[in-house]
Motif scaffolding. Structure first.
Motif, PDB file in Angstrom:
ATOM      1  N   MET A 671       0.813  -1.222   0.000  1.00 59.17           N
ATOM      2  CA  MET A 671       0.000   0.000   0.000  1.00 59.17           C
ATOM      3  C   MET A 671       0.843   1.267   0.000  1.00 59.17           C
ATOM      4  O   MET A 671       0.439   2.287  -0.563  1.00 59.17           O
ATOM      5  CB  MET A 671      -0.923   0.020   1.232  1.00 59.17           C
ATOM      6  N   THR A 672       2.014   1.205   0.638  1.00 56.10           N
ATOM      7  CA  THR A 672       2.811   2.420   0.838  1.00 56.10           C
ATOM      8  C   THR A 672       4.114   2.429   0.042  1.00 56.10           C
ATOM      9  O   THR A 672       4.933   3.340   0.227  1.00 56.10           O
ATOM     10  CB  THR A 672       3.151   2.589   2.334  1.00 56.10           C
ATOM     11  N   GLY A 673       4.312   1.437  -0.801  1.00 56.77           N
ATOM     12  CA  GLY A 673       5.575   1.370  -1.537  1.00 56.77           C
ATOM     13  C   GLY A 673       6.757   1.182  -0.614  1.00 56.77           C
ATOM     14  O   GLY A 673       7.865   1.626  -0.908  1.00 56.77           O
ATOM     15  N   GLY A 674       6.537   0.521   0.519  1.00 50.69           N
ATOM     16  CA  GLY A 674       7.617   0.282   1.476  1.00 50.69           C
ATOM     17  C   GLY A 674       7.846   1.410   2.450  1.00 50.69           C
ATOM     18  O   GLY A 674       8.790   1.374   3.239  1.00 50.69           O
ATOM     19  N   ARG A 675       6.984   2.434   2.428  1.00 48.04           N
ATOM     20  CA  ARG A 675       7.210   3.606   3.280  1.00 48.04           C
ATOM     21  C   ARG A 675       6.496   3.514   4.624  1.00 48.04           C
ATOM     22  O   ARG A 675       6.606   4.418   5.445  1.00 48.04           O
ATOM     23  CB  ARG A 675       6.767   4.872   2.536  1.00 48.04           C
ATOM     24  N   GLY A 676       5.731   2.462   4.846  1.00 50.03           N
ATOM     25  CA  GLY A 676       4.983   2.330   6.089  1.00 50.03           C
ATOM     26  C   GLY A 676       5.700   1.463   7.105  1.00 50.03           C
ATOM     27  O   GLY A 676       6.350   0.479   6.763  1.00 50.03           O
ATOM     28  N   LEU A 677       5.569   1.822   8.373  1.00 48.64           N
ATOM     29  CA  LEU A 677       6.103   1.032   9.481  1.00 48.64           C
ATOM     30  C   LEU A 677       4.965   0.738  10.452  1.00 48.64           C
ATOM     31  O   LEU A 677       4.009   1.512  10.550  1.00 48.64           O
ATOM     32  CB  LEU A 677       7.197   1.800  10.219  1.00 48.64           C
ATOM     33  N   TYR A 678       5.069  -0.374  11.147  1.00 49.95           N
ATOM     34  CA  TYR A 678       4.022  -0.662  12.130  1.00 49.95           C
ATOM     35  C   TYR A 678       4.615  -1.382  13.340  1.00 49.95           C
ATOM     36  O   TYR A 678       5.685  -1.985  13.276  1.00 49.95           O
ATOM     37  CB  TYR A 678       2.903  -1.503  11.506  1.00 49.95           C
ATOM     38  N   GLU A 679       3.891  -1.281  14.426  1.00 53.42           N
ATOM     39  CA  GLU A 679       4.230  -1.993  15.656  1.00 53.42           C
ATOM     40  C   GLU A 679       2.941  -2.240  16.415  1.00 53.42           C
ATOM     41  O   GLU A 679       1.937  -1.548  16.204  1.00 53.42           O
ATOM     42  CB  GLU A 679       5.203  -1.186  16.513  1.00 53.42           C
ATOM     43  N   TYR A 680       2.937  -3.248  17.263  1.00 54.64           N
ATOM     44  CA  TYR A 680       1.716  -3.496  18.039  1.00 54.64           C
ATOM     45  C   TYR A 680       2.059  -4.214  19.337  1.00 54.64           C
ATOM     46  O   TYR A 680       3.139  -4.791  19.494  1.00 54.64           O
ATOM     47  CB  TYR A 680       0.700  -4.313  17.231  1.00 54.64           C
ATOM     48  N   HIS A 681       1.113  -4.149  20.264  1.00 53.90           N
ATOM     49  CA  HIS A 681       1.231  -4.932  21.485  1.00 53.90           C
ATOM     50  C   HIS A 681      -0.162  -5.349  21.944  1.00 53.90           C
ATOM     51  O   HIS A 681      -1.155  -4.672  21.676  1.00 53.90           O
ATOM     52  CB  HIS A 681       1.953  -4.149  22.592  1.00 53.90           C
ATOM     53  N   PHE A 682      -0.225  -6.463  22.647  1.00 56.29           N
ATOM     54  CA  PHE A 682      -1.494  -7.019  23.121  1.00 56.29           C
ATOM     55  C   PHE A 682      -2.115  -6.099  24.168  1.00 56.29           C
ATOM     56  O   PHE A 682      -1.424  -5.555  25.027  1.00 56.29           O
ATOM     57  CB  PHE A 682      -1.246  -8.403  23.715  1.00 56.29           C
TER      58      PHE A 682
END
Length: 708
Positions: A671-682
């Motif tokens: 979706m972002t051409g590799g420009r997106g970052l993500y992180e998550y926690h429970f």
């Protein structure tokens, strides 16, 4: 200009690399998008420095830095390689890094010990996500940087357009230092912006030639911009510039060096890695403009006194070193790559590891060139080296002396969020796989192998699909320990919403003593996150007290795999209030079995539901992609909580069911051409939608049938 054959003779003659002092060392990381030409550029540098007699090619699998079987097979860089070059009485440690985001940990390791960066931009592809990521890393580590635009041998490539795009993206600090010179579609030379002269390639030399008319306007613009930047370096220069005075080449270069090192100017060079053109100038620029380590600050903590230790790559201070990378290769063996941060480390020095609280003798010291190790007697502060066969050392360890025990900050490694469930192709390989994964984890801190006993699965975590695919391939080809992978089992939980009153009797008679256990129990929600709460309200001795623990043991056993879909149970209150016993046939086993029968019956009568894990997800993307991201999160049953601007981007925060994040790494990248970052926690568990619960219950029933 130095004759290139001189360097080739030194490299091919097999002479060991001499020891260099701190001021003569340049540690430069090569950054950029995957496929931009980083390894090709590194190979061109190695060729011009005489390290190799002829230039290798990625396609042919014969480059210095892409030496592993996996890299040769895939024709991409997977790990960081160190290529030390000798150039004009200086040593340049080139750190060639992977460009694909799945190997971001390798890049962090390299950047953590670099003193400058070359960001490679493909003239054909222009600015890509990896270009932006490289810039962000340089900002994070405060690294001086130079852009090198490659593919200039392609006449269709517009250097001017790349400069415009770089200026639009990163501001007026972008300063072209040279321009390509083309004739009849061929890259024939370059134009030096500082000197305002044109040079034509003549074999390995460059001779001055006439300036083409079509370049004069752009040359004037680039030179004028550069002079403005030079003028701003001091009041004296600014006054002279405003008075219409000109600066000498020596003054310009001295001012430019300062502005590059403080980040107010980012030079741009150009050429062709494939043809090794423009690379000679780049090597000269690295020596002239990139800082040595002793121009950079470095501090740690003295763990004995709790005081700050200002190392600053000073050879007169107590010796310390930092392990920035570990190589555990079935063919090369184990190497711990270090950067000396103070003092001079010598063969047979006694060193102290603050993490393990152990002393050891380092034995031999090595300089690595790709996969080849050369022994050296000592390594000065600021230089990179390697220690062999010290199994207790790990990436991010600090080496010092017991009398001055120092600890440096660990490398800020990215967290792996992509997971797969695995099992051995051959059951006999389980131990071998575990040992192989331990070696891979020692080498790559962004790879994790986790035993998820609660959900009866073994998981591997990585930075993305390509990363995990590479791990799987290495296990098979390098370690002869193949695995099969599948979608991870979601960590559902089972609970109940209502109460149920049940009775269960276990009675068995087959000669001699029989088995008898009889319980009456109530089951309902406990309101806690514990698997169960057990209470008893038995009166009159209907069930003797010595059988209460057996009843609880039966409840505990059932909570490990619930009767609804086989997932762990949470939030159940079990109350034993009546029952009966036989003075001869009753036993702990009988009451435990009766309790299990009661649990299964009562659980299914008390409106059982599946609970799914909900995570707090943060997605960081440029503004242009926020609409696509939020639309996609809605499809994943996510609840968007808000957006926060951060460093020119948007951080979208949402609560999303964990099961909906399978494959999210690939989707976000797309979706972002590799420009997106993500992180998550429970964050918590929530009731699962009816359709998903039905599928899980049906799958559990089908699995139970197969086992029968």
């Amino acid at each position: 200009m130095v004759v290139i054959a001189k360097y080739i003779a030194i490299g091919s003659g097999g002479m060991p690399m001499k020891v260099y002092t701190t001021d003569k060392i340049r540690n430069v990381v090569i950054l950029g998008h995957g496929g931009a030409g980083k390894t090709t550029l590194t190979e061109a540098m190695a060729y011009l420095a005489g390290l190799v007699p002829r230039q290798g090619k990625v396609e042919d699998g014969n480059t210095l830095s892409d030496y592993t079987k996996e890299e040769i097979r895939r024709k991409i860089s997977i790990s960081t390689s160190v290529i030390p070059l000798e150039w004009e009485d200086y040593k340049i440690n080139i750190l060639d890094t992977p460009g694909f985001f799945g190997f971001a940990g390798e890049v962090e390791e390299a950047v953590s010990v670099a003193d400058g960066a070359i960001i490679v931009v493909s003239g054909k592809a222009g600015i890509e996500a990896g270009t932006e990521r490289a810039w962000d890393l340089c900002e994070k580590y405060h690294l001086p940087r130079i852009f090198f635009v490659t593919d200039m041998d392609d006449d269709k490539v517009s250097y001017r357009q790349v400069i415009e795009d770089l200026t639009t993206m990163f501001g007026k600090k972008i300063a072209p230092f040279n321009m390509p010179l083309r004739e009849n579609g061929q890259l024939t030379g370059y134009i030096n912006v500082i000197q305002q002269k044109a040079f034509r390639y003549d074999k390995h030399d460059a001779v001055e030639t006439d300036m083409p008319d079509y370049s004069e306007d752009y040359l004037g613009q680039y030179h004028s911009n550069l002079m403005e930047a030079v003028a701003e370096t001091s009041e004296e220069f600014l006054d002279r510039y405003l008075d219409g005075d000109t600066f000498s080449e020596q003054e310009i270069r001295a001012a430019v060096r300062l502005t590059i090192q403080d980040g107010s100017i980012v030079p741009v060079g150009s050429g062709s890695g494939l043809l090794a053109r423009g690379v000679y100038t780049l090597l000269d620029d690295i020596v002239k403009y990139m800082p040595s380590a002793d121009n950079r600050k470095m501090s740690g903590i003295n763990i004995r006194t709790n005081e700050i230790f200002e190392a600053d790559f000073d050879i007169l201070k107590p010796k310390t070193a930092f392990v920035f990378k570990t190589i555990v290769d079935p063919f090369l063996g184990r190497y711990s790559l270090i950067k000396v941060r103070s003092g001079v480390i010598k063969t047979d020095d006694l060193m102290y590891d603050s993490r393990t609280d152990k002393e050891f003798k380092i034995g031999k010291l090595y300089i690595l060139t790709g996969n080849k190790a050369v022994e050296v007697p000592e390594i000065h502060a600021g230089d990179l080296g390697a220690l062999a066969k010290i199994p207790d050392l790990a990436t991010s360890d600090t080496l010092s002396t017991r009398s001055t025990p120092i600890m440096y900050a660990k490398i800020d490694m990215p967290v792996p969020y992509t997971s797969l469930r695995w099992k051995a192709v051959h059951k006999s390989d389980v131990d071998k796989i575990a040992q192989s994964m331990a070696k891979l984890m020692a080498e790559d801190p962004t790879f994790k192998a986790v035993n998820d006993a609660e959900n009866q699965q073994s998981l591997i975590f990585g930075m993305g699909d390509l990363h995990l695919e590479t791990i799987q391939s290495r296990l098979e080809h390098d370690y002869k320990a193949p695995i099969e992978v599948d979608r991870p089992r979601v960590a559902f939980r089972e609970t109940i919403q209502k109460t149920a009153d049940v009775e269960a009797k276990y009675k068995k008679q087959n000669g001699g003593h029989g088995q008898y256990g009889h319980v009456k129990m109530r089951f309902g929600p406990s309101g806690t996150n514990d698997p169960y709460v057990f209470t008893e309200e038995v009166v009159g001795g209907a069930v003797p007290k010595n059988f209460f623990p057996a009843v609880e043991k039966g409840i505990a056993a059932c909570c490990k795999a619930g009767p609804l879909a086989g997932y762990p149970v949470v939030g159940v209150k079990a109350t034993l209030y009546d029952g009966s016993y036989h003075p001869v046939d009753s036993s702990e086993m009988a009451f435990m079995t009766a309790a299990q029968m009661a649990f299964k019956k009562g659980f299914l009568e008390a409106s059982p539901v599946l609970l799914e894990p909900i995570v707090d997800l943060k997605v960081t993307v440029p503004d242009a992609y926020t609409g696509d991201i939020m639309g996609d999160l809605n499809k994943r049953r996510g609840r968007v909580l808000g957006m926060t601007p951060q460093n020119g981007k948007q951080v979208i925060e949402a609560e999303v069911p964990e099961m909906e994040l399978y494959g999210y790494c690939t989707a976000l990248r797309s979706m972002t051409g590799g420009r997106g970052l993500y992180e998550y926690h429970f964050v918590r568990y929530e009731k699962t939608p009816a359709d998903i619960q039905s599928k899980e219950v049906a799958a559990h029933a089908e699995s139970a049938k197969k086992k029968v």
